[in-house]
Enzyme design. Sequence first.
Site, PDB file in Angstrom:
ATOM      1  N   ASP A 246       0.858  -1.186   0.000  1.00 33.52           N
ATOM      2  CA  ASP A 246       0.000   0.000   0.000  1.00 33.52           C
ATOM      3  C   ASP A 246       0.895   1.238   0.000  1.00 33.52           C
ATOM      4  O   ASP A 246       1.554   1.526   1.001  1.00 33.52           O
ATOM      5  CB  ASP A 246      -0.911  -0.005   1.224  1.00 33.52           C
ATOM      6  CG  ASP A 246      -1.633   1.323   1.407  1.00 33.52           C
ATOM      7  OD1 ASP A 246      -2.000   1.937   0.386  1.00 33.52           O
ATOM      8  OD2 ASP A 246      -1.828   1.737   2.571  1.00 33.52           O
TER       9      ASP A 246
ATOM     10  N   ASN B 116       0.980   8.568   0.850  1.00 35.47           N
ATOM     11  CA  ASN B 116       1.750   9.788   0.676  1.00 35.47           C
ATOM     12  C   ASN B 116       2.942   9.880   1.629  1.00 35.47           C
ATOM     13  O   ASN B 116       3.964  10.467   1.282  1.00 35.47           O
ATOM     14  CB  ASN B 116       0.838  11.006   0.882  1.00 35.47           C
ATOM     15  CG  ASN B 116      -0.148  11.174  -0.249  1.00 35.47           C
ATOM     16  OD1 ASN B 116       0.223  11.431  -1.374  1.00 35.47           O
ATOM     17  ND2 ASN B 116      -1.430  11.008   0.055  1.00 35.47           N
TER      18      ASN B 116
ATOM     19  N   VAL C 136       3.250   0.731   3.150  1.00 39.52           N
ATOM     20  CA  VAL C 136       3.001  -0.402   4.049  1.00 39.52           C
ATOM     21  C   VAL C 136       3.154  -1.688   3.246  1.00 39.52           C
ATOM     22  O   VAL C 136       2.538  -1.841   2.185  1.00 39.52           O
ATOM     23  CB  VAL C 136       1.601  -0.326   4.674  1.00 39.52           C
ATOM     24  CG1 VAL C 136       1.371  -1.511   5.615  1.00 39.52           C
ATOM     25  CG2 VAL C 136       1.427   0.987   5.427  1.00 39.52           C
TER      26      VAL C 136
ATOM     27  N   GLY D  39      -9.952   7.383  -5.332  1.00 38.72           N
ATOM     28  CA  GLY D  39      -8.640   6.886  -4.911  1.00 38.72           C
ATOM     29  C   GLY D  39      -8.626   5.389  -4.678  1.00 38.72           C
ATOM     30  O   GLY D  39      -9.588   4.815  -4.144  1.00 38.72           O
TER      31      GLY D  39
ATOM     32  N   ASP E 287      -7.008   3.677  -2.555  1.00 38.44           N
ATOM     33  CA  ASP E 287      -7.084   3.318  -1.148  1.00 38.44           C
ATOM     34  C   ASP E 287      -8.527   3.270  -0.663  1.00 38.44           C
ATOM     35  O   ASP E 287      -8.907   2.385   0.111  1.00 38.44           O
ATOM     36  CB  ASP E 287      -6.267   4.295  -0.300  1.00 38.44           C
ATOM     37  CG  ASP E 287      -6.643   5.756  -0.521  1.00 38.44           C
ATOM     38  OD1 ASP E 287      -7.243   6.073  -1.562  1.00 38.44           O
ATOM     39  OD2 ASP E 287      -6.315   6.571   0.359  1.00 38.44           O
TER      40      ASP E 287
ATOM     41  N   ASP F 132     -10.541   6.671   7.063  1.00 41.06           N
ATOM     42  CA  ASP F 132      -9.150   6.280   6.873  1.00 41.06           C
ATOM     43  C   ASP F 132      -8.302   7.501   7.206  1.00 41.06           C
ATOM     44  O   ASP F 132      -8.307   8.501   6.492  1.00 41.06           O
ATOM     45  CB  ASP F 132      -8.893   5.821   5.434  1.00 41.06           C
ATOM     46  CG  ASP F 132      -7.525   5.158   5.278  1.00 41.06           C
ATOM     47  OD1 ASP F 132      -6.622   5.441   6.092  1.00 41.06           O
ATOM     48  OD2 ASP F 132      -7.351   4.351   4.342  1.00 41.06           O
TER      49      ASP F 132
END
Length: 257
Positions: free
Chosen positions: A6, A9, A13, A107, A109, A129
């Site tokens: 992941d 910015n 991870v 996005g 994510d 998040d």
Amino acid sequence: MILAIDIGNSNIVIGILEHKRVLHEERLSTNHRQTEVEYAISIKNILDINHISPSQLEGGILSSVVPPISGTVKRAAEKILGKEILQVGPGLKTGLNLKVDNPSALGCDRVVDAVSALHHYPSPLILFDMGTATTISAMDHEGSYLGGVILPGVKVALESLTLNTSQLPKISLDAPKNAICTNTVDSMKSGVIFGHAALIDGMIDRISCELEGTPTVVATGGLARFIIPHCHHDIIYDRDLLLKGLYILYRKNSRRA
């Protein structure tokens, strides 16, 4: 086992997952200047530290909100694994019903978080998040993604405060004893921590009014653990939500699924 990456910015991870369970999780700083080889070395070191051989991994999947380095990290991971790394984006099956104006602009994510949240928790859902930005996503009782909110993250707000005011110091994110504080440092902590907690509670109230039924509220992201304990609403904290979502998407799209 699979490799899940992941790219955010602030941090990258990297997780090793098996049967929807996160076995290992490590973080790298997001660095636009690192080369493919440098990222490959970092990924190899993470595997070595956790005693994982690349041959043990059947494949991998990557999600990124930092397009300039997505290809670099993807090629680095493929160099180490010797296998294809899937990337969340157009052409990847998600199963999400997106009721937003421009689905391609959503996005990655937020897509992965939503897939994971709908898999693990009952809808309707409100999902926070909390990273560099704080994003809020709303899903109705049928599991459709309705849209959401984007606002400055906790550290972005704090850094803006200290950079633009000459007499305010940098502070840690531990909560003060009271909301009313008698010194500058604790006053800043109250504003950042209790202020963001009140923001989350307020947004839950507003969004809940636009949903049918009582929503399940879930929070994830690196900064959620500092804020969620101070909220008045019941909020489930799931630190591995996005990595688990990447695992679900890998299984949905992998030829070996």
